[in-house]
Scaffold this motif. Structure first.
Motif, PDB file in Angstrom:
ATOM      1  N   THR A  52       0.926  -1.090   0.026  1.00  0.00           N
ATOM      2  CA  THR A  52      -0.096  -0.118  -0.046  1.00  0.00           C
ATOM      3  C   THR A  52       1.016   1.383  -0.023  1.00  0.00           C
ATOM      4  O   THR A  52       0.583   2.153  -0.711  1.00  0.00           O
ATOM      5  N   ARG A  53       1.773   1.382   0.848  1.00  0.00           N
ATOM      6  CA  ARG A  53       2.602   2.550   1.083  1.00  0.00           C
ATOM      7  C   ARG A  53       3.746   2.720  -0.089  1.00  0.00           C
ATOM      8  O   ARG A  53       3.834   3.670  -0.570  1.00  0.00           O
ATOM      9  N   PHE A 201      -4.262 -10.866 -18.790  1.00  0.00           N
ATOM     10  CA  PHE A 201      -3.213 -10.235 -18.302  1.00  0.00           C
ATOM     11  C   PHE A 201      -1.621 -10.851 -18.882  1.00  0.00           C
ATOM     12  O   PHE A 201      -1.661 -11.824 -19.158  1.00  0.00           O
ATOM     13  N   ASN A 425      -2.037  -8.063 -11.955  1.00  0.00           N
ATOM     14  CA  ASN A 425      -3.000  -8.426 -11.032  1.00  0.00           C
ATOM     15  C   ASN A 425      -2.361  -9.110  -9.701  1.00  0.00           C
ATOM     16  O   ASN A 425      -3.336  -9.728  -9.140  1.00  0.00           O
ATOM     17  N   THR A 427      -2.049  -8.250  -6.790  1.00  0.00           N
ATOM     18  CA  THR A 427      -2.446  -7.050  -5.706  1.00  0.00           C
ATOM     19  C   THR A 427      -2.557  -7.810  -4.557  1.00  0.00           C
ATOM     20  O   THR A 427      -2.882  -9.115  -4.301  1.00  0.00           O
ATOM     21  N   ASP A 429      -5.240  -8.317  -2.770  1.00  0.00           N
ATOM     22  CA  ASP A 429      -6.503  -8.959  -2.433  1.00  0.00           C
ATOM     23  C   ASP A 429      -6.228 -10.426  -2.814  1.00  0.00           C
ATOM     24  O   ASP A 429      -6.963 -11.361  -2.638  1.00  0.00           O
ATOM     25  N   LYS A 430      -5.214 -10.927  -3.506  1.00  0.00           N
ATOM     26  CA  LYS A 430      -4.823 -12.071  -3.993  1.00  0.00           C
ATOM     27  C   LYS A 430      -3.988 -12.941  -2.753  1.00  0.00           C
ATOM     28  O   LYS A 430      -3.554 -14.137  -2.958  1.00  0.00           O
TER      29      LYS A 430
ATOM     30  N   VAL B 106       2.189   8.671  -2.564  1.00  0.00           N
ATOM     31  CA  VAL B 106       3.111   8.050  -3.145  1.00  0.00           C
ATOM     32  C   VAL B 106       2.766   8.019  -4.696  1.00  0.00           C
ATOM     33  O   VAL B 106       1.482   8.017  -4.684  1.00  0.00           O
ATOM     34  N   GLU B 107       3.683   7.884  -5.621  1.00  0.00           N
ATOM     35  CA  GLU B 107       3.237   7.812  -6.829  1.00  0.00           C
ATOM     36  C   GLU B 107       2.733   6.301  -7.230  1.00  0.00           C
ATOM     37  O   GLU B 107       3.734   5.408  -6.995  1.00  0.00           O
ATOM     38  N   GLN B 108       1.471   6.072  -7.758  1.00  0.00           N
ATOM     39  CA  GLN B 108       1.051   4.850  -8.079  1.00  0.00           C
ATOM     40  C   GLN B 108       0.147   4.927  -9.264  1.00  0.00           C
ATOM     41  O   GLN B 108      -0.846   5.441  -9.198  1.00  0.00           O
ATOM     42  N   VAL B 111      -5.188   1.097 -12.647  1.00  0.00           N
ATOM     43  CA  VAL B 111      -5.570   0.508 -13.916  1.00  0.00           C
ATOM     44  C   VAL B 111      -7.137   1.128 -13.881  1.00  0.00           C
ATOM     45  O   VAL B 111      -7.923   0.977 -13.239  1.00  0.00           O
ATOM     46  N   THR B 198     -12.423  -9.667  -8.673  1.00  0.00           N
ATOM     47  CA  THR B 198     -11.289  -8.876  -7.897  1.00  0.00           C
ATOM     48  C   THR B 198     -10.120  -8.943  -9.010  1.00  0.00           C
ATOM     49  O   THR B 198      -8.842  -8.717  -8.317  1.00  0.00           O
ATOM     50  N   ASN B 199     -10.303  -9.299  -9.979  1.00  0.00           N
ATOM     51  CA  ASN B 199      -9.101  -9.245 -10.843  1.00  0.00           C
ATOM     52  C   ASN B 199      -8.961  -7.785 -11.514  1.00  0.00           C
ATOM     53  O   ASN B 199      -9.990  -7.037 -11.208  1.00  0.00           O
ATOM     54  N   ARG B 200      -7.704  -7.543 -11.767  1.00  0.00           N
ATOM     55  CA  ARG B 200      -7.524  -5.924 -11.896  1.00  0.00           C
ATOM     56  C   ARG B 200      -7.864  -5.335 -13.675  1.00  0.00           C
ATOM     57  O   ARG B 200      -7.100  -5.215 -14.021  1.00  0.00           O
ATOM     58  N   PHE B 201      -8.839  -5.383 -13.560  1.00  0.00           N
ATOM     59  CA  PHE B 201      -9.730  -4.498 -14.940  1.00  0.00           C
ATOM     60  C   PHE B 201     -10.330  -3.695 -14.349  1.00  0.00           C
ATOM     61  O   PHE B 201     -11.351  -3.966 -13.496  1.00  0.00           O
ATOM     62  N   PRO B 224      -9.342  -3.766  -7.456  1.00  0.00           N
ATOM     63  CA  PRO B 224      -7.964  -3.816  -6.414  1.00  0.00           C
ATOM     64  C   PRO B 224      -7.559  -2.259  -6.335  1.00  0.00           C
ATOM     65  O   PRO B 224      -7.029  -2.097  -5.396  1.00  0.00           O
ATOM     66  N   GLN B 228      -6.942  -0.398  -2.902  1.00  0.00           N
ATOM     67  CA  GLN B 228      -5.689   0.203  -2.582  1.00  0.00           C
ATOM     68  C   GLN B 228      -6.029   1.766  -2.290  1.00  0.00           C
ATOM     69  O   GLN B 228      -5.333   2.470  -1.475  1.00  0.00           O
ATOM     70  N   ARG B 231      -7.287   2.185   1.273  1.00  0.00           N
ATOM     71  CA  ARG B 231      -6.162   1.905   2.038  1.00  0.00           C
ATOM     72  C   ARG B 231      -5.550   3.057   2.374  1.00  0.00           C
ATOM     73  O   ARG B 231      -5.084   3.379   3.435  1.00  0.00           O
ATOM     74  N   LEU B 232      -5.222   3.657   1.067  1.00  0.00           N
ATOM     75  CA  LEU B 232      -4.015   4.934   1.399  1.00  0.00           C
ATOM     76  C   LEU B 232      -4.909   6.062   1.907  1.00  0.00           C
ATOM     77  O   LEU B 232      -4.304   6.780   2.945  1.00  0.00           O
ATOM     78  N   LEU B 235      -5.044   5.656   5.564  1.00  0.00           N
ATOM     79  CA  LEU B 235      -3.763   5.735   6.442  1.00  0.00           C
ATOM     80  C   LEU B 235      -3.721   7.482   7.078  1.00  0.00           C
ATOM     81  O   LEU B 235      -2.951   7.867   7.935  1.00  0.00           O
TER      82      LEU B 235
END
Lengths: 465, 465
Positions: A52-53, A201, A425, A427, A429-430, B106-108, B111, B198-201, B224, B228, B231-232, B235
């Motif tokens: 996350t961070r 993916f 993918n 991440t 949650d997996k 933070v840079e992220q 998708v 929960t797949n990252r699409f 996902p 994320q 969660r950020l 924080l």
């Protein structure tokens, strides 16, 4: 001797061996660690915090440095005796953009990822007819004339297996494809992803890299895209593709292996090493690969650090740098510590996700096998069986194994691991928090008992294959 | 009356009703069609051909025109009496690029996918602090000052359900979010994907569009990534995001509804309409949505066309244009044929993937209910129960239903449909060929029996809600 008698004899022998190896107090602590681990959230919290961070943390990127700082701070907060870093220098590969498209008989963008160390294409891309091969050997055997100027497509499929055994045969296309394609004059190479999912993916990963060798631009396409490409080729018209990759290999970068030590009470110069790698690919957040490993081995060691009674030997947690792009952290560590291999009683890495551990393997001297069996007896309540003798300690320890490091592997169920491996993918949650607790319990019991072993495991020249 | 007697009475009543509705020959043909469908690969082949030869086919794109030409040629090859097209004009939205990134703490990169009709951002993107809301209503209720200048994030989660009932409540954030965010002075809006995986699409989709209304740039992030982001935010530090979308609404484009007719033997002016939509989103290859529907209704009608005996009434296959970006094909069809709604005995669309059909619903006049029950009796061997009375005919027929069109729905199991809906991952491998055969059997039996109905289904003003 009949079968029942033989069996009884074997059981008695095991019981006797176990009784001889560890005293009752040590075994009681092992049992307590096992229970504590099953009730602790620390491993998952570490994994969640890192992903996350920081998020993804490609070796050499800004997030690599952030991850090192994060790891030092995290380990310093967990009650280890010492935390330090050791430098790891490597060429820094940067992915900017990639695009793989079918341009004839119809335009279709494919889901693709450049492979690590792929060179760039010209800015406008490389366009050529596609020539398909079953695997790397078929490409290697093909006449150069059938490949020259074309875009090679290798279609080999990775098979799903609990132990990940489908990976080795399939990954040859990724590690060796670009070199072979270059030798035959191909314009570029595209492979079916080395992964088991039917989700769309693309699985990245490194190709074998030797400075100065000739490569062609290389990418992997997702499995559904590989299916689509095969169907289009089967229609019989020539299929043309355009591959556009912007990537570069920069000057070297120096990252750090991050190491934490819990000093042993009576034999601190003898070390049980637990490993994981801190870097990840630049896609996904590297949760299964390998933030989970970071959480597992750190939490396991922290459980031991939190007890009043110290183990006889020291325990190190080593978070390796730059694993993904070619085991640079593991190689630097073996380089720095190779002459003291005998100090390392045994090593074990968690770098295969966080599925339930089902088996323990060990490559140790004969004298140590009663200890291994006694450890496995304490892992049995976690559903962990004794595997065949031999095997490794995990990728980052392999360079040190070449110098004779004794190895234990706590083998995670990898049935689904390659659905996510090296993809966007991968991440948080997996990661299954419950399976992770079982993993931590196994590593804690193993580390505790190994660190109280009355005998050496044989690290040294005698264990070199 | 005790329970057994009541049950026997009900069965007798059903048997009597069935016997009265269709003659033995008609029922025999229904049974044969059912068996034929279960052994036929045609539906899957059509789906594979459309998704392979054309791929995605966003309304207004080059592939839209290719898909229309493909459909005309395909239908002309299948033994229908007539194939024709009818124009559909709509504004053409073009996605060029999109990027959604967290820039602080933070840079992220996330998708993400722009929503249909999203305006563009400035080329350098819009950067602002993120403000999170539980759902559209919470955004709507918030003080403007808490939103102005910020990037809105709506986190509502779609619930998984066989009947897709989780979609309606969740999708409000997508359809209405940009308008509400614009009214409150937000810079942009980002929503959690309206999807169950929960797949990252990221799941794209259209937002409510009225020319001249004020919108802000709008995108969906994968589930996902939404986790994320949550969660950020949890924080506690301010989270800043950058949204960069290049997209535009172009001049109008004219595509075509593609229609094929099998003429009825005795009452050709009365029509049973089977629908699906030919367009797809520009991500994935629109396999479940809705190449599967194209395959299902076409194969069902073709099975009937291939028999010696014609049904009494005509059967039309209508492949609608531009469904995804706002039911333009369905609206054009209702506009063109609204005054002859009574000619359409009943309509049914397949636009919910290709999971097993478990239930039939019908919105028809009382007089037609015995026919509906008789049809359901012939669907029962396929595992299809009678649902509650009412319901629609599928999205493309809804504008005509507003004019009184009678409706039947053969409801597919949509438990997994929204894992793939409007994502890159909607590809051919997600279509289960066996379930598809059951779908085709159901549509063939329904169309055949409806086209031989001795009574009207009530299409006309009397059925308008």
């Amino acid at each position: 001797m009949n079968r029942i008698l033989a069996l009884t004899g074997a059981l008695l022998l095991t019981a006797t061996a176990t009784a001889q190896v560890f005293d009752e107090t040590t075994l009681e602590v092992a049992g307590e660690l096992r229970e504590q681990a099953l009730g602790s959230e620390l491993g998952y919290e570490i994994t969640a915090d890192l992903t996350t961070r920081i998020g993804n943390r490609l070796a050499g990127s800004e997030n690599d440095a952030r991850a090192v700082a994060w790891a030092v701070e995290m380990l310093e907060g967990l009650g280890f005796d010492r935390v330090w870093t050791e430098p790891v220098t490597f060429p820094y590969w940067v992915r900017e953009t990639e695009r793989v498209a079918i341009v004839a008989p119809v335009e279709q963008d494919l889901v693709a990822t450049a492979l690590g160390f792929s060179p760039a294409t010209p800015a406008e891309g490389l366009e050529a007819e596609v020539v398909m091969f079953d695997d790397l050997a078929a490409l290697d055997a093909a006449p150069d004339a059938s490949v020259t100027g074309k875009i090679v497509f290798i279609r080999n499929r990775m098979e799903r297996a609990r132990d990940g055994s489908g990976y080795g045969p399939a990954v040859q296309a990724r590690t060796g494809g670009s070199l072979v394609a270059a030798r035959k004059g191909a314009a570029a190479i595209v492979i079916r992803s080395i992964g088991t999912s039917t989700n769309r993916f693309a699985h990245t990963g490194v190709m074998r890299f030797t400075a100065g060798s000739r490569y062609v631009p290389a990418a992997a396409i997702s499995n559904p895209d590989a299916d689509q490409l095969e169907r289009l080729i089967a229609l019989g018209e020539p299929v043309r593709m355009r591959v556009t990759i912007d990537a570069s290999i920069n000057q070297t970068y120096t990252s750090q292996n991050v190491i934490a030590q819990l000093d042993g009470a009576t034999n601190p110069d003898s070390i049980v090493a637990l490993g994981a790698h801190l870097d990840s690919w630049d896609v996904g957040t590297g949760a299964l690969d390998d933030a989970a490993g970071v959480g597992i081995v750190t939490a396991a060691a922290q459980l031991i650090a939190g007890r009043e009674q110290r183990p006889d030997r020291s325990i190190q947690v080593i978070l390796f740098a730059a694993e993904e792009i070619g085991l640079w952290g593991g190689r630097a560590w073996a380089e720095a510590h190779g002459d003291e291999v005998a100090r390392y009683l045994v090593a074990s890495e968690s770098d295969f996700g966080a599925g339930p551990i089902y088996e323990m393997t060990a490559k140790v001297a004969d004298d140590a096998m009663p200890v291994i069996e006694a450890i496995q007896a304490e892992l049995a309540p976690l559903g962990i069986a004794m595997g065949e003798r031999g095997g490794g300690a995990g990728p980052d320890f392999s360079p040190m194994m070449a110098k004779g490091l004794a190895a234990v592997r706590l083998r995670q169920d990898g049935t689904n691991y390659f659905d996510y491996h090296h993809t966007e993918n991968d991440t948080l949650d997996k990661v299954d928090p419950e399976a992770m607790k079982q993993n931590i319990a196994a590593f804690a019991v193993f580390a505790w008992l190994a660190a109280n072993s009355p005998v050496e495991f044989g690290s040294g020249p005698g264990l070199v294959d």
